[in-house]
Design a protein around this motif. Structure first.
Motif, PDB file in Angstrom:
ATOM      1  N   ARG A   1     -17.649 -31.273  17.201  1.00 27.29           N
ATOM      2  CA  ARG A   1     -19.047 -30.788  16.477  1.00 27.29           C
ATOM      3  C   ARG A   1     -19.342 -29.430  16.338  1.00 27.29           C
ATOM      4  NH1 ARG A   1     -21.454 -33.217  21.159  1.00 27.29           N
ATOM      5  NH2 ARG A   1     -22.712 -31.260  22.298  1.00 27.29           N
TER       6      ARG A   1
ATOM      7  N   GLN B   1     -23.930 -34.720  13.987  1.00 25.18           N
ATOM      8  CA  GLN B   1     -22.760 -33.927  14.714  1.00 25.18           C
ATOM      9  C   GLN B   1     -21.348 -34.246  14.314  1.00 25.18           C
ATOM     10  OE1 GLN B   1     -23.347 -35.248  19.070  1.00 25.18           O
ATOM     11  NE2 GLN B   1     -24.909 -33.672  19.151  1.00 25.18           N
TER      12      GLN B   1
ATOM     13  N   THR C   1     -27.408 -28.506  18.175  1.00 25.90           N
ATOM     14  CA  THR C   1     -26.353 -29.265  17.346  1.00 25.90           C
ATOM     15  C   THR C   1     -26.875 -29.752  16.067  1.00 25.90           C
ATOM     16  OG1 THR C   1     -26.837 -31.464  18.294  1.00 25.90           O
ATOM     17  CG2 THR C   1     -25.457 -30.091  19.743  1.00 25.90           C
TER      18      THR C   1
ATOM     19  N   GLY D   1     -19.024 -27.428  21.443  1.00 29.65           N
ATOM     20  CA  GLY D   1     -19.446 -28.500  20.859  1.00 29.65           C
ATOM     21  C   GLY D   1     -18.667 -29.760  21.336  1.00 29.65           C
TER      22      GLY D   1
ATOM     23  N   GLN E   1     -21.833 -26.348  17.141  1.00 28.76           N
ATOM     24  CA  GLN E   1     -22.897 -26.268  18.105  1.00 28.76           C
ATOM     25  C   GLN E   1     -22.984 -24.745  18.114  1.00 28.76           C
ATOM     26  OE1 GLN E   1     -22.790 -28.690  21.405  1.00 28.76           O
ATOM     27  NE2 GLN E   1     -24.617 -27.676  22.595  1.00 28.76           N
TER      28      GLN E   1
END
Length: 703
Positions: free
Chosen positions: A113, A137, A124, A109, A115
């Protein structure tokens, strides 16, 4: 683009949500709305139903069908991680949770974030909060959650767009008027990170309650230059309004400030070794912040016997800033150089999401029906910029590591967009006696995006409208009451604006959405009330597929049609009175249709996880966990230059001891064998290093 968050946005957001709550209540009485098929509270201990759990076992789910349905009657692969398991594993992030869920891999990510990849589909945005979209995100905390649900396969009927490989739903803790309590926790790990959290519940009256969850964390790990902090608070008021009606109002404020870390580069098609702790950013320049305010209002009610309604309104205001320097290609040698690049990326997002359903439970002759009528409306406004960085030295010397300086003078992207969605759906859960069930439904989605690319002069407007119908069909056969065999077919789609609506090129404006089609057969066996075994075989096809370009991840390339075939096995619950487990295995073959040498990114062929808790005596417990995954590719393997991430086995352990009836001390050890491993990546040149052996000590109390 940074905005000030504080008391004024809080008051405005709360007032706005209260107005929306009144409007949604009126809508609930006037039209076929509201989801979740939750009946009004039957006792004072429950105002808003979130699903029953028994230790590590979840008995039912509201999310999978938007009705409170036993998991054995859901024709879909579902993994539920309960609060008991979250606490035992000392999980602090969705990444911690999902590493123990086979069929899911956690992405890097870009260090800013959540992911993940589900059944070969990277995302995401496929995150939900109590069944409502939560697609910004950022890193999501666990401090205020009752459970985490991972639903596999594309089911646009329930989730809407996206969700190609499945979704992750967080179920929030809710107030209870049954009793007052205060739970606190203090925790610290061997990297110097620590946190303190509190969970306060108090009845306001016999039919209303208030709950407050809060956490403060100082972040730290094994990587050089990494630090940060996070603060979050979530007050929640809920009340039984009488006559079968209940309502809740929740507000969450999040402040997250940390160093983003894009990991290490590759060398000769593998992650470079010997630089586990080396930071390849620039201290001070690598910085990400998030301020988020999320207001959630909900009304549940019984209109008439067998007819119930529920409406949820979610308003979110997100202000995110992201600046980073990262490896931009492979190293030239073990002690050579690493190319660097940098950019700065501020984003704002304002979400208004309304979900409303009507559940009608009726019998027609020998058939019983649970018919769900639903509507959803969404308005999501976004702004995003990207400034490319200029480095004083665009390479980093491994032999003589000196950090360059960086500026961000060049505006490379400047977009505004507004997404409006309108959806209507119907689902019927049909019982044909005690042996056969059918789950069938259709959903219509209208997705419209309008925006402007403000880099050209004059601005370039872009827009597109997609209208899609998504079916779902599930067949369930129960030879005995605690065993179900199922087959299912489902579809979903993803518009060309992608997960985050950042732009829509002149080429993409003319392309059809990506489509996901899943066929699945499986078996679920509730051996005992506290032990469930499941197995599923599936095939997931993705057409009109795109993926980040392995050479330039900022761009996407069309790859045609992909296919993921797989097997998932799981066992959750009590083996004996003292021994609980959560175990899973996944085999996945994720390739380009017509060219099996092209492998999908971050989808290992095999994964296995096992977590055990054994009660030695009433005060002492032991935990032991194992995570294994075979080798995987960091990005889609389109050539021999793809980076291969080797297989690994990680062993975790824990000791639990009750100092008294109210106080527990807990020690968790991660990576007990001190394995060198690379758990996730963002692309061929950004690969995370696994943490060495480390310990976390937790003291918790409840009053």
């Amino acid at each position: 683009m940074r905005r000030t968050s504080g008391a004024i946005p809080f008051v405005v957001g709360t007032v706005y949500a209260m107005r929306l709550l009144l409007v949604s209540t009126a809508l609930s009485l006037a039209m076929p709305v509201a989801a979740v098929g939750q009946e009004a509270a039957a006792d004072l201990g429950t105002i808003i139903v979130t699903g029953e759990t028994r230790g590590y076992v979840a008995v039912d789910s509201v999310t999978a069908t938007k009705t409170d349905t036993p998991l054995i009657d859901v024709p879909q692969s579902i993994t539920v991680v309960t609060r008991a398991q979250l606490d035992d594993q000392a999980a602090y992030s969705l990444g911690d949770v999902l590493r123990y869920v086979p069929g899911v891999t956690v992405g890097q990510g870009e260090g800013n974030r959540d992911q993940i990849t589900l059944r070969g589909q990277n995302t995401t945005a496929d995150f939900f909060l109590d069944g409502v979209r939560d697609d910004v995100q950022y890193y999501r905390g666990l401090y205020n959650l009752e459970r985490v649900e991972v639903l596999k396969g594309p089911y646009a009927l329930i989730f809407g767009r996206g969700g190609g490989g499945g979704i992750v739903n967080r179920v929030q803790k809710t107030p209870s008027p049954a009793a007052s309590f205060l739970a606190t926790r203090l925790s610290a790990n061997s990297f110097g990170a620590f946190d303190v959290s509190a969970d306060l519940n108090t009845p306001v009256s016999e039919t209303a309650a208030f709950r407050l969850n809060a956490v403060y964390e100082e972040l730290g790990n094994h990587r050089d230059s990494y630090e940060g902090h996070r603060f979050a608070v979530n007050p929640y008021l809920a009340a039984d309004l009488g006559h079968g009606w209940s309502a809740g109002l929740s507000y969450e404020y999040i402040d997250d400030d940390r160093v983003p870390d894009r990991g290490v580069p590759s060398l000769n098609g593998r992650p470079i070794e010997g630089y586990r702790d080396q930071f390849f950013g620039v201290p001070g320049a690598n910085h990400t912040t998030l301020q988020a305010q999320i207001v959630k209002a909900r009304v549940d009610g019984e209109i008439a016997p067998g007819l119930s309604v529920s409406t949820t309104v979610l308003y979110g205001d997100f202000d995110k800033f992201y600046s980073n320097v990262y490896p931009n290609g492979p190293a030239t040698g073990q002690t050579g150089t690493v190319p660097l690049a940098a950019y700065l990326d501020p984003t704002t997002r304002e979400n208004l999401l309304i979900q409303s359903n009507l559940l009608w439970e009726v019998a027609t002759g020998p058939l019983s029906h649970r018919i769900l009528f639903g509507v959803e409306y969404g308005d999501q406004s976004s702004t995003n910029q990207r400034r490319n960085g200029v480095l004083s030295n665009p390479t980093f010397s491994l032999a003589n590591p000196v950090f360059p300086t960086v500026t961000f003078p060049t505006l490379a992207r400047d977009t505004v967009s507004d997404v409006e969605t309108l959806s209507a759906y119907v689902q019927d859960q049909i019982s044909l006696g005690e042996r056969f069930d059918i789950v069938a439904g259709l959903r219509f989605d209208r997705f419209r995006i309008e925006g402007q690319d403000r880099i050209p002069n004059p601005d370039r407007p872009f827009s597109r409208t997609d209208e899609k119908v998504s079916p779902r069909l599930g067949l369930i056969f129960k030879p005995v009451s605690d065993l179900s065999l199922y087959a299912s077919y489902s579809r979903s789609f993803l518009p060309r604006s992608g997960d985050q609506f950042l732009s829509l090129s002149t080429v993409q404006e003319n392309l059809e959405p990506e489509r996901f089609t899943n066929t699945e057969v499986g078996v679920k066996w509730q051996v005992r009330p506290n032990l469930i075994l499941t197995a599923a075989l599936f095939q997931l096809d993705r057409t009109n597929a795109t993926t980040p370009d392995p050479v330039n991840p900022a761009l996407t390339i069309n790859v045609g049609e992909t296919r993921t075939e797989g097997l998932e096995l799981a066992a959750t619950g009590n083996i004996t009175r003292r021994w609980q487990i959560s175990a899973g295995y996944a085999w996945q073959d994720a390739v380009l249709v017509g060219n099996s040498s092209v492998r999908l990114a971050q989808t290992p062929e095999q994964q296995f996880s096992l977590w055990n808790r054994f009660e030695v005596n009433p005060r002492l417990g032991l935990g032991l966990g194992l995570i294994h995954q075979t080798d995987q590719f960091a990005a889609i393997r389109t050539s021999a230059a793809a980076t291969w991430m080797p297989a690994f086995v990680r062993v975790d352990a824990a000791v639990f001891y009750d100092l008294s009836d109210r106080v527990q001390i807990q020690l968790n050890i991660e990576n007990l064998s001190d394995e060198t491993y690379f758990p996730d990546a963002h692309n061929n040149a950004n690969i995370s290093t696994g943490a060495p052996r480390n310990a976390r000590l937790t003291v918790s109390a409840k009053f």
